[in-house]
Design a protein around this motif. Structure first.
Motif, PDB file in Angstrom:
ATOM      1  N   UNK A  46       0.857  -1.186   0.000  1.00  0.00           N
ATOM      2  CA  UNK A  46       0.000   0.000   0.000  1.00  0.00           C
ATOM      3  C   UNK A  46       0.896   1.239   0.000  1.00  0.00           C
ATOM      4  N   UNK A  47       0.828   2.006  -1.069  1.00  0.00           N
ATOM      5  CA  UNK A  47       1.687   3.184  -1.226  1.00  0.00           C
ATOM      6  C   UNK A  47       0.970   4.453  -0.774  1.00  0.00           C
ATOM      7  N   UNK A  48       1.755   5.411  -0.318  1.00  0.00           N
ATOM      8  CA  UNK A  48       1.205   6.700   0.102  1.00  0.00           C
ATOM      9  C   UNK A  48       0.653   7.452  -1.108  1.00  0.00           C
ATOM     10  N   UNK A  49      -0.490   8.070  -0.940  1.00  0.00           N
ATOM     11  CA  UNK A  49      -1.088   8.857  -2.009  1.00  0.00           C
ATOM     12  C   UNK A  49      -0.092   9.895  -2.508  1.00  0.00           C
ATOM     13  N   UNK A  50       0.139   9.913  -3.816  1.00  0.00           N
ATOM     14  CA  UNK A  50       1.076  10.858  -4.404  1.00  0.00           C
ATOM     15  C   UNK A  50       2.512  10.373  -4.466  1.00  0.00           C
ATOM     16  N   UNK A  51       2.777   9.171  -3.959  1.00  0.00           N
ATOM     17  CA  UNK A  51       4.154   8.661  -3.936  1.00  0.00           C
ATOM     18  C   UNK A  51       4.629   8.213  -5.316  1.00  0.00           C
ATOM     19  N   UNK A  52       3.710   7.846  -6.181  1.00  0.00           N
ATOM     20  CA  UNK A  52       4.071   7.392  -7.524  1.00  0.00           C
ATOM     21  C   UNK A  52       4.549   5.957  -7.594  1.00  0.00           C
ATOM     22  N   UNK A  53       4.473   5.224  -6.486  1.00  0.00           N
ATOM     23  CA  UNK A  53       4.925   3.827  -6.474  1.00  0.00           C
ATOM     24  C   UNK A  53       3.881   2.951  -7.174  1.00  0.00           C
ATOM     25  N   UNK A  54       4.341   2.256  -8.225  1.00  0.00           N
ATOM     26  CA  UNK A  54       3.436   1.393  -8.983  1.00  0.00           C
ATOM     27  C   UNK A  54       3.996  -0.005  -9.220  1.00  0.00           C
ATOM     28  N   UNK A  55       5.300  -0.168  -9.002  1.00  0.00           N
ATOM     29  CA  UNK A  55       5.934  -1.443  -9.312  1.00  0.00           C
ATOM     30  C   UNK A  55       7.024  -1.742  -8.298  1.00  0.00           C
ATOM     31  N   UNK A  56       7.598  -2.935  -8.410  1.00  0.00           N
ATOM     32  CA  UNK A  56       8.700  -3.314  -7.534  1.00  0.00           C
ATOM     33  C   UNK A  56       9.893  -2.375  -7.712  1.00  0.00           C
ATOM     34  N   UNK A  57      10.171  -1.982  -8.947  1.00  0.00           N
ATOM     35  CA  UNK A  57      11.304  -1.095  -9.224  1.00  0.00           C
ATOM     36  C   UNK A  57      11.143   0.265  -8.538  1.00  0.00           C
ATOM     37  N   UNK A  58       9.914   0.696  -8.366  1.00  0.00           N
ATOM     38  CA  UNK A  58       9.665   1.992  -7.736  1.00  0.00           C
ATOM     39  C   UNK A  58       9.961   1.992  -6.244  1.00  0.00           C
ATOM     40  N   UNK A  59      10.184   0.816  -5.664  1.00  0.00           N
ATOM     41  CA  UNK A  59      10.439   0.721  -4.226  1.00  0.00           C
ATOM     42  C   UNK A  59      11.896   0.998  -3.861  1.00  0.00           C
ATOM     43  N   UNK A  60      12.782   0.981  -4.845  1.00  0.00           N
ATOM     44  CA  UNK A  60      14.205   1.217  -4.582  1.00  0.00           C
ATOM     45  C   UNK A  60      14.400   2.600  -3.971  1.00  0.00           C
ATOM     46  N   UNK A  61      15.121   2.638  -2.848  1.00  0.00           N
ATOM     47  CA  UNK A  61      15.401   3.902  -2.169  1.00  0.00           C
ATOM     48  C   UNK A  61      14.270   4.404  -1.298  1.00  0.00           C
ATOM     49  N   UNK A  62      13.158   3.690  -1.245  1.00  0.00           N
ATOM     50  CA  UNK A  62      11.988   4.133  -0.479  1.00  0.00           C
ATOM     51  C   UNK A  62      11.994   3.530   0.932  1.00  0.00           C
ATOM     52  N   UNK A  63      11.266   4.203   1.818  1.00  0.00           N
ATOM     53  CA  UNK A  63      11.096   3.710   3.185  1.00  0.00           C
ATOM     54  C   UNK A  63       9.746   3.009   3.263  1.00  0.00           C
ATOM     55  N   UNK A  64       9.785   1.723   3.597  1.00  0.00           N
ATOM     56  CA  UNK A  64       8.567   0.906   3.588  1.00  0.00           C
ATOM     57  C   UNK A  64       8.370   0.261   4.957  1.00  0.00           C
ATOM     58  N   UNK A  65       7.192   0.462   5.502  1.00  0.00           N
ATOM     59  CA  UNK A  65       6.862  -0.097   6.804  1.00  0.00           C
ATOM     60  C   UNK A  65       6.343  -1.523   6.689  1.00  0.00           C
TER      61      UNK A  65
END
Length: 312
Positions: free
Chosen positions: A116-135
């Motif tokens: 579940x991505x934050x609204x406006x984060x632009x995360x749509x795929x596994x590749x988009x998770x690189x460098x992100x903080x995920x709980x």
């Protein structure tokens, strides 16, 4: 028999009788987290499965799955429901725990957890998770391990993702506040987040998992199991009865009511919940799957004999 010897035997019997009774019907504090995977335990508590077997079971809410093994070790719990990965890490770390039963199992029809991505984060795929903080609701727990496996299968190095441990009830607030970019969450928390607009489901990644592998296992100290074999058997039989109860469509409302009582859900949320299939018995194959997956992620230091960890 002399009167003196008879008196001695009576005294010995009186001294040992309370211990025998305690072993035949011990108080069991069972630790669970706020997920529907514990439905079979909730049903056993509400539909009389434990009482019919003279089991005194107290259900205790635990905020983070990862602390259940420590609670078992300290005797704060007698049985608890860690995820398979949390259980195996505890064993790998030296705790002498065994499995007495299982909770729920994976199914490709279940879409009740995901990224579940934050609204406006632009995360749509596994590749988009690189460098992100995920709980995640537990470092090393089911959702964390399976999400990392999904990233790896998608060609992403999970070591380039920053994971933080966050309890389920905090997921929505942290997304709204921008403290995390996304969470790996599950219903009912996932639905609440999306309904509020704080986030959106970027991936129901769970559908890549193979079917019929345990999501929750019920563990206890080996020493406690050896001292209470009758209680262990009765506990497992109660869960087998619950599993049969859950699989009958006519009982759906009662199953949901039991879930709602223990994880505090209102009727409008309960009616929409997906409930994972029950899996009261754990097999060597199921546990070996998790052991292999964790080995791939360098989470285990030793080679674990899974057959030794399951009470037959």
């Amino acid at each position: 028999m002399t009167p003196k010897r008879r008196t001695l035997l009576w005294a010995l019997a009186a001294a040992t009788a309370p211990a025998v009774r305690a072993q035949s019907n011990p108080k069991i504090v069972f630790g669970y987290t706020a997920v529907t995977d514990f439905a079979s335990v909730f049903v056993a508590a509400e539909e009389g499965g434990f009482k019919r077997r003279n089991l005194d079971v107290e259900l205790k809410f635990i905020a983070l799955n990862s602390i259940i093994p420590a609670a078992l070790q300290s005797d704060s719990l007698q049985i608890g429901g860690p995820t398979p990965s949390v259980f195996l890490q505890a064993v790998d770390g030296g705790l002498d725990l065994v499995l007495v039963a299982g909770g729920a199992v994976t199914s490709k029809t279940i879409t009740s957890f995901g990224l579940v991505a934050r609204a406006g984060s632009g995360i749509k795929s596994a590749q988009d998770c690189v460098g992100k903080k995920i709980g995640v609701p537990g470092l090393g727990a089911f959702l964390h391990v399976t999400f990392r496996a999904w990233l790896k299968n998608s060609g992403v190095d999970y070591r380039k993702v920053h994971f933080v441990e966050v309890a389920f009830p905090q997921h929505g607030d942290l997304l709204r506040g921008g403290s995390v970019d996304a969470v790996v969450s599950a219903d009912p928390f996932m639905s609440r987040i999306t309904d509020s607009g704080a986030g959106y489901v970027a991936s129901y990644y769970s559908t890549f998992l193979p079917e019929n592998n345990q999501t929750i296992v019920h563990a206890a100290k080996r020493e406690w199991v050896a001292s209470n074999p009758a209680a262990v058997h009765a506990f497992r039989q109660a869960l087998l009865e619950s599993a049969n109860f859950m699989q009958q469509p006519k009982n759906d409302a009662k199953v949901r009511a039991a879930i709602g009582k223990y994880i505090k859900l209102p009727p409008e949320v309960l009616v929409k919940l997906q409930i994972s299939p029950p899996g009261p018995m754990v097999s060597d194959r199921q546990l070996a799957y998790w052991s292999a997956l964790m080995k791939e992620q360098d989470m285990l230091k030793t080679d674990i004999d899974v057959a030794r960890l399951i009470v037959k």
